[in-house]
Design an enzyme around this catalytic site. Sequence first.
Site, mmCIF file in Angstrom:
data_model
loop_
_atom_site.group_PDB
_atom_site.id
_atom_site.type_symbol
_atom_site.label_atom_id
_atom_site.label_comp_id
_atom_site.label_asym_id
_atom_site.label_seq_id
_atom_site.Cartn_x
_atom_site.Cartn_y
_atom_site.Cartn_z
ATOM 1 N N PHE A 49 40.956 43.322 34.245
ATOM 2 C CA PHE A 49 41.381 43.992 35.469
ATOM 3 C C PHE A 49 40.214 44.704 36.149
ATOM 4 O O PHE A 49 39.518 45.511 35.536
ATOM 5 C CB PHE A 49 42.455 45.044 35.162
ATOM 6 C CG PHE A 49 43.860 44.510 35.131
ATOM 7 C CD1 PHE A 49 44.657 44.557 36.270
ATOM 8 C CD2 PHE A 49 44.387 43.968 33.968
ATOM 9 C CE1 PHE A 49 45.952 44.082 36.252
ATOM 10 C CE2 PHE A 49 45.683 43.486 33.938
ATOM 11 C CZ PHE A 49 46.474 43.536 35.080
ATOM 12 N N ASP A 50 40.039 44.415 37.429
ATOM 13 C CA ASP A 50 39.169 45.222 38.269
ATOM 14 C C ASP A 50 39.800 46.619 38.395
ATOM 15 O O ASP A 50 40.997 46.793 38.123
ATOM 16 C CB ASP A 50 39.058 44.546 39.639
ATOM 17 C CG ASP A 50 38.281 45.360 40.639
ATOM 18 O OD1 ASP A 50 37.181 45.831 40.292
ATOM 19 O OD2 ASP A 50 38.771 45.525 41.770
ATOM 20 N N LEU A 51 39.008 47.598 38.832
ATOM 21 C CA LEU A 51 39.515 48.971 38.950
ATOM 22 C C LEU A 51 39.824 49.343 40.402
ATOM 23 O O LEU A 51 40.993 49.452 40.796
ATOM 24 C CB LEU A 51 38.503 49.945 38.347
ATOM 25 C CG LEU A 51 38.869 51.431 38.346
ATOM 26 C CD1 LEU A 51 40.196 51.687 37.644
ATOM 27 C CD2 LEU A 51 37.744 52.247 37.701
ATOM 28 N N ASP A 52 38.786 49.513 41.233
ATOM 29 C CA ASP A 52 38.991 49.921 42.629
ATOM 30 C C ASP A 52 39.741 48.844 43.408
ATOM 31 O O ASP A 52 39.321 47.690 43.452
ATOM 32 C CB ASP A 52 37.643 50.166 43.313
ATOM 33 C CG ASP A 52 36.896 51.351 42.735
ATOM 34 O OD1 ASP A 52 37.556 52.264 42.217
ATOM 35 O OD2 ASP A 52 35.653 51.360 42.799
ATOM 36 N N ASP A 84 40.714 42.367 43.661
ATOM 37 C CA ASP A 84 41.089 42.379 45.075
ATOM 38 C C ASP A 84 39.989 41.932 46.021
ATOM 39 O O ASP A 84 40.214 41.841 47.225
ATOM 40 C CB ASP A 84 41.533 43.792 45.479
ATOM 41 C CG ASP A 84 40.359 44.773 45.492
ATOM 42 O OD1 ASP A 84 39.624 44.824 44.486
ATOM 43 O OD2 ASP A 84 40.183 45.477 46.500
#
Length: 215
Positions: free
Chosen positions: A5-8, A164
């Site tokens: 998972f990416d964060l921002d 995203d």
Amino acid sequence: MHLFFDLDGTLTNSRLGIVRCFQYALEALHRPAWSGDALEQFIGPPLPESFGKILETADRALIAAGVRLYRKRFAKEGLFENEVYPDIPETLAALQDDGFDVLVVTSKPQCFADQIVQHFELDQYFRRVYGSELSGERATKQDLIRYVLEQEKISAKDAIMIGDRSPDILGAGTNGLRSIGVLWGFGSQVELLDAGADEIVASVEKLRDCILGLV
């Protein structure tokens, strides 16, 4: 199966803190102000790359000064000017129950990523957080994903990248991972499709079903 998972823009809406830190750096450098909307495009990519574009320069010293000023404010205020997207904790808990191994894989420096994940009590859902170094090492998603695969001894076919922005998707593709682009963050559907996302999901509520379908 391992989920990266990416964060921002994927787990948290970090727009306010990031925009204010960019604006702080520009003001300190006596550069023209940018609006929050204009700066939103730089949420996600590595900071040196973003400052090179914002400042319209290849001057490494000037770019480094921008990064340093940004991080000065971010370390004190910016990292907590942030909020978890609705339904993310519930979705992560469900994925845990499904038996997925869930990791954070973010270009944000490790020291900041750890603080954010812990502050918002998301650490209970992730086995480990992987980020870049303040030196700039592993700042690109391509390098970071490769590093995670090597450290964890994970085969690319057994992992999915969820993010995203195009660097998430391009970094996954370069390393042979499948990817899911999410639309509640800072990238557009066109951006994610052009980067080669295997799936696009419009809402957090539909993310788990999208993952299960891809698996």
